[in-house]
Write an enzyme that holds these catalytic residues in place. Structure first.
Site, PDB file in Angstrom:
ATOM      1  N   ASP A   1      -0.286   5.177   0.591  1.00 38.67           N
ATOM      2  CA  ASP A   1      -0.599   6.231   1.559  1.00 38.67           C
ATOM      3  C   ASP A   1      -0.678   5.665   2.971  1.00 38.67           C
ATOM      4  O   ASP A   1      -1.469   4.766   3.258  1.00 38.67           O
ATOM      5  CB  ASP A   1      -1.931   6.905   1.206  1.00 38.67           C
TER       6      ASP A   1
ATOM      7  N   ASP B   1       0.859  -1.183   0.000  1.00 37.82           N
ATOM      8  CA  ASP B   1       0.000   0.000   0.000  1.00 37.82           C
ATOM      9  C   ASP B   1       0.899   1.238   0.000  1.00 37.82           C
ATOM     10  O   ASP B   1       2.061   1.171   0.407  1.00 37.82           O
ATOM     11  CB  ASP B   1      -0.883  -0.022   1.249  1.00 37.82           C
TER      12      ASP B   1
END
Length: 229
Positions: free
Chosen positions: A16, A14
């Site tokens: 952010d 991932d």
């Protein structure tokens, strides 16, 4: 952890919150946009959007009174955050160190984010050789917590999702990775993470190495949070 496990087929990251500390950028951009329409937007409001697809976030901002089309809301937020990341990537130091070790070990990596291509490219400009595959929110029909993004990444890498490790930080993202069948690591950043069978929960990625990732990919679970969420 026991040693000598096969290495993961890939590590799926991932962006952010996990790789970069961009959530303050997002919350600031949302706050600026809300203020244009006389709307109060708090840090708690911003946290409620962490990990969600951008079209969902845009819909919530519209419901709160941001009188713009959803596409314009998304474009406005992306432009603001992308410019900041392009200027200076707010790396999570523990994630950057682990990413470097994984890349050096020759393990394929994918970036799996609900941010759009524009923002991912701002990060990739600073890490051009790190990711063999990039799956963004504007490339999938169903955003996190649906597993589509992670399944797409594994398919494009040509690997079995069950032999991959996914690293996430938000409940929405963890749900997506976990549902995909990847061995999932939830790192505690801004949001509480509920325990689930087989889910590894860490306070930090510091000290995590390829051997530990291999053990987790092989089915070992690490839970540093215990009764915490």
């Amino acid at each position: 952890m026991s040693a000598q496990h096969p290495r993961p087929a890939a590590v799926l990251w991932d962006m952010d919150g996990t790789l970069i500390d961009s959530e303050p950028y997002w919350i600031a951009a949302e706050t600026e946009l809300a203020e244009r329409f006389g709307i109060e937007w708090t840090d708690e409001d911003g946290l409620s959007l962490v990990g969600r697809p951008l079209d969902v976030s845009a819909g919530i901002l519209r419901e709160r009174g941001v009188d713009l089309p959803a596409t314009e809301i998304i474009d406005t937020l992306l432009a603001r955050v992308s410019a900041q990341v392009r200027d200076s990537v707010p790396w999570q130091a523990d994630a950057r160190d682990l990413l470097g070790e994984v890349v050096a070990a020759g393990i394929p990596c994918a970036l799996v984010t609900m941010s759009y291509t524009r923002l991912a490219q701002a990060l990739l400009a600073h890490a051009p050789d790190a990711f063999a595959v990039v799956v963004t929110g504007d490339r999938v029909s169903k955003g996190k917590p649906d597993p589509e993004a992670y399944l797409t990444a594994a398919d494009e890498l040509g690997v079995d999702i069950a032999r991959c490790v996914a690293i996430e930080d938000s409940p929405t993202g963890v749900g997506s990775a976990y549902a995909s069948g990847a061995a999932t690591i939830a790192v505690r950043r801004l949001m509480p993470i509920e325990p689930q069978p087989g889910l590894s929960r860490l306070r930090s990625l510091e000290g995590l190495d390829v051997a530990a990732l291999s053990a987790i990919a092989a089915g070992e679970t690490v839970d540093q949070l215990g009764s915490e969420t």
